[in-house]
Design an enzyme around this catalytic site. Sequence first.
Site, mmCIF file in Angstrom:
data_model
loop_
_atom_site.group_PDB
_atom_site.id
_atom_site.type_symbol
_atom_site.label_atom_id
_atom_site.label_comp_id
_atom_site.label_asym_id
_atom_site.label_seq_id
_atom_site.Cartn_x
_atom_site.Cartn_y
_atom_site.Cartn_z
ATOM 1 N N GLU A 1 0.824 -1.214 0.000
ATOM 2 C CA GLU A 1 0.000 0.000 0.000
ATOM 3 C C GLU A 1 0.856 1.262 0.000
ATOM 4 O OE1 GLU A 1 -4.052 -0.831 2.346
ATOM 5 O OE2 GLU A 1 -2.260 -1.101 3.603
ATOM 6 N N TYR B 1 -18.198 24.766 -3.456
ATOM 7 C CA TYR B 1 -17.894 23.336 -3.375
ATOM 8 C C TYR B 1 -16.900 22.890 -4.427
ATOM 9 C CZ TYR B 1 -22.133 23.538 -6.275
ATOM 10 O OH TYR B 1 -23.078 23.882 -7.205
ATOM 11 N N GLU C 1 -8.220 6.622 9.674
ATOM 12 C CA GLU C 1 -8.664 7.442 10.794
ATOM 13 C C GLU C 1 -7.854 8.742 10.887
ATOM 14 O OE1 GLU C 1 -9.759 3.183 11.762
ATOM 15 O OE2 GLU C 1 -8.055 4.196 10.824
ATOM 16 N N LYS D 1 -12.652 2.996 0.790
ATOM 17 C CA LYS D 1 -11.346 2.585 0.268
ATOM 18 C C LYS D 1 -11.567 1.303 -0.536
ATOM 19 C CE LYS D 1 -6.634 1.728 1.872
ATOM 20 N NZ LYS D 1 -5.799 1.441 3.050
#
Length: 121
Positions: free
Chosen positions: A22, A54, A74, A99
């Site tokens: 990763e 936005y 997190e 994810k």
Amino acid sequence: MQDWVYIEALNVESLIGVYEFEREAKQTLLLDLNLAFDCTKAGETDDLQYALDYDALSQRVRAWSQEQTFELLERYAQQLCELIHVEFGINLIQLRINKPAAVGGCAAVGLRIERRFAAHD
């Protein structure tokens, strides 16, 4: 009454994960953002200066995500909420992160958080 501006399935790239594979290439994250924002003045005036831009927020989130390297979603989520609060003045943020490549054989994994910040004077 609470107004919300939302951005759904914002596609961003970031170097994120705890495993070695990763850490070798950026991964796609899909973000759903719910942003508490008083739309009253924009609705009354039809003036962009009173609206939450936005598009600008989305571009900033994409650019920021490209620059980041985190192990945990997190931590990414916490830091992203803090960025949105500081740079766009949003005091209540609901964030969902998907994810897609994290776990094979399932439609989605990720997390949802809500962060409330004290209003700036």
